[in-house]
Design an enzyme around this catalytic site. Structure first.
Site, PDB file in Angstrom:
ATOM      1  N   CYS A   1      16.086   7.477 -19.354  1.00  0.00           N
ATOM      2  CA  CYS A   1      15.863   6.045 -19.555  1.00  0.00           C
ATOM      3  C   CYS A   1      14.396   5.713 -19.393  1.00  0.00           C
ATOM      4  O   CYS A   1      13.652   6.399 -18.683  1.00  0.00           O
ATOM      5  CB  CYS A   1      16.767   5.177 -18.707  1.00  0.00           C
ATOM      6  N   PHE A   2      13.989   4.659 -20.090  1.00  0.00           N
ATOM      7  CA  PHE A   2      12.574   4.323 -20.245  1.00  0.00           C
ATOM      8  C   PHE A   2      12.357   2.827 -20.052  1.00  0.00           C
ATOM      9  O   PHE A   2      13.241   2.012 -20.335  1.00  0.00           O
ATOM     10  CB  PHE A   2      12.100   4.637 -21.676  1.00  0.00           C
TER      11      PHE A   2
END
Length: 409
Positions: free
Chosen positions: A9-10
Site C-alpha cells: 500500500c502507498f
C-alpha cells in the site's frame, strides 16, 4: 502458504501529487481463490452496553459508528482496506517479526482496520483506536479461512487522511508509528520503521531489552530490533514504482503502479493473487469530496476501478456483496461459495482476457475505456465550481457495478 502475502500500500502527498490531492492505493494479496466483497455500512447509533461481534471475538461497541466503505474477504468481519465518511483510509499488511504471532483467537489485523474506520475521524485518531484495542484485546487467530492449518501474523497499517498519514507497525501489543506529511510512502509485508519513530508503546524499548533484542546502548532501530533474522530490510520493492514517476502522481499513476506485475506490486503467484484493489483521492481542500475507487474483483490489471463518494443516501450494491449467511458465525467455519454477482461475471472476463486472443484484447480495451469515463467524470467533479449534488452520486458505485456486469454478459 506459510509466509505473509506480499501486499503493498502507498500514499503520495503534494508536491509529488498535483492539485493539492493526497493519493492512497492498496493491493490486497490473499489466497488465490478467496473472494473479496465491497460493502457499505451507514453510520449507526448503538445501545449502551452492546457488543460487536468481530471475526473471532466480541468486544464492547461504541455509542456511534461512522459510515464506512470496505473491501473485505467475504468470510471474515474485518476489512483489508477501506475508507470512512470523514476521509480516513486504512489498509493493513500481515507481517512476521521475531515474536511469533499468537494463534489464540483475538482481534485480527483486518478487524482493527474496520474498527479504526468505524470509530475515528482522523488518521491519528484511528491509530489511537487501534493501539488501545490492541492493548485491551491483543491480536491473533488464523488469517485464512482454511481451518486445516493456522497462519497468524503481526500487523502493519497505513492510516491516511486529508492532511497526514501514519505508518503503524505492531509486535503483539507493542507498537511504533511514524508520521508522514510529504513525499511518497510505501508499506509491505515487512517492518519498515527504522530510527524515525514519532509515537510508540511506552514499554516498547524495555520489552526489546528484556528479550535480548536491543542492548539499550545502540541507536534504537525498530526494524533491526524486531525483524526476523532472515528478513530483508528492503521493505518495499514497489516503492520504486511510485518514486521513479517523473510527472505528478495522479489517480491514474497509482492505478498503473497497482497493475504492475513486473515490479511485484501486482501479485499473481502459485499461492497468492491480488484479490482486490483500492485507490483513494483525498483533496486537502475540505470543500471537495474524497473519491474512493474499488475493483471488487481479482487482478487489477484485468479489473475496472469504480468510483464511490460518501453522501447521506448511498444506494446499497448487493451485486458486489457475497451471499449473506447471517451474523451468527462471522468466522464462517463451513466452506461456502462466497462469489458475488460481480465476481462471477468477472470470472468470464478473466478467462477471455487470459486467452490472449483478439476477443481478449478487444475486451481489455473496452474495460479501460469504461474505467477512463469514470475517472474523467470524477476529475470533472473535483474541478467543478458547482457544489456536489448528493442525489447524483448516491448510486454512483451501484451504477458502475451494474454497467460492468451488463457489459460482461
Amino acid at each position: 502458504m506459510a509466509g505473509a502475502p506480499p501486499s503493498y500500500c502507498f500514499v503520495a502527498f503534494p508536491p509529488r501529487t498535483k492539485d493539492g490531492l493526497v493519493v492512497f492505493g492498496k493491493n490486497s494479496a490473499r489466497p488465490r481463490d478467496e473472494v473479496q466483497e465491497v460493502v457499505y455500512f451507514s453510520a449507526a447509533e448503538h445501545e449502551p452496553g452492546s457488543k460487536v461481534e468481530c471475526t473471532y471475538i466480541s468486544i464492547d461497541q461504541v455509542p456511534r459508528t461512522h459510515a464506512i466503505m470496505i473491501s473485505k474477504p467475504a468470510w471474515l468481519w474485518g476489512a483489508e482496506m477501506g475508507a470512512n465518511e470523514h476521509g480516513v483510509c486504512i489498509a493493513n499488511e500481515a507481517i512476521s517479526t521475531k515474536e511469533a504471532a499468537a494463534e489464540t483467537e483475538a482481534l485480527l489485523g483486518m478487524d482493527l482496520v474496520r474498527l479504526g474506520l468505524e470509530r475515528a475521524t482522523t488518521a491519528k485518531g484511528a491509530l489511537e483506536v487501534i493501539v488501545t484495542l490492541l492493548q485491551e484485546h491483543g491480536q491473533g487467530g488464523n488469517y485464512y479461512e482454511d481451518a486445516s492449518s493456522c497462519h497468524s501474523f503481526q500487523s502493519a497499517y497505513l492510516l491516511v487522511d486529508r492532511s497526514e498519514a501514519w505508518v503503524l507497525e505492531t509486535v503483539g501489543k507493542y507498537w511504533a508509528a511514524e508520521k508522514v506529511t510529504e513525499g511518497v510512502k510505501c508499506i509491505s509485508n515487512q517492518l519498515s520503521l527504522t530510527t524515525k519513530v514519532d509515537e510508540e508503546h511506552p514499554e516498547l524499548r524495555s520489552y526489546a531489552q528484556s528479550q535480548g533484542w536491543w542492548t539499550g546502548e545502540d541507536e534504537f532501530n525498530f526494524s533491526q530490533v524486531f525483524s526476523p533474522a532472515d528478513d530483508h530490510l528492503d521493505c518495499c520493492a514497489g516503492r520504486d514504482s511510485l518514486e521513479k514517476q517523473e510527472e505528478s502522481i495522479t489517480v491514474q499513476t497509482m492505478i498503473n503502479v497497482l497493475r504492475d506485475k513486473a515490479s511485484g506490486v501486482c501479485v499473481d503467484s502459485e499461492s497468492f493473487l491480488t484479490t482486490a484493489s483500492m485507490v483513494s483521492v483525498l483533496p486537502q481542500d475540505r470543500s471537495l469530496p474524497c473519491i474512493h475507487y474499488f475493483t471488487g474483483t481479482p487482478d487489477p490489471s484485468r479489473s475496472i476501478f469504480k468510483p464511490f463518494i460518501f453522501v447521506d443516501d448511498v444506494k446499497p450494491v448487493p451485486k458486489a456483496q457475497s451471499p449473506c449467511v447471517g451474523d451468527e458465525d462471522p468466522a464462517q467455519k463451513e466452506p461456502r461459495d462466497h462469489r458475488h454477482e460481480l465476481y462471477k461475471a468477472h470470472e468470464w472476463a478473466r478467462a477471455v482476457l487470459e486467452s490472449g486472443q483478439e476477443q481478449g484484447q478487444q475486451l481489455q480495451k473496452t474495460m479501460l475505456e469504461l474505467e477512463k469515463q469514470g475517472l474523467e467524470a470524477m476529475e470533472e467533479l473535483l474541478n467543478s465550481s458547482s457544489p456536489l449534488d448528493p442525489a447524483e452520486v448516491g448510486d454512483l458505485f451501484y451504477d458502475c457495478v451494474d454497467t460492468e456486469i451488463k457489459f460482461f454478459k
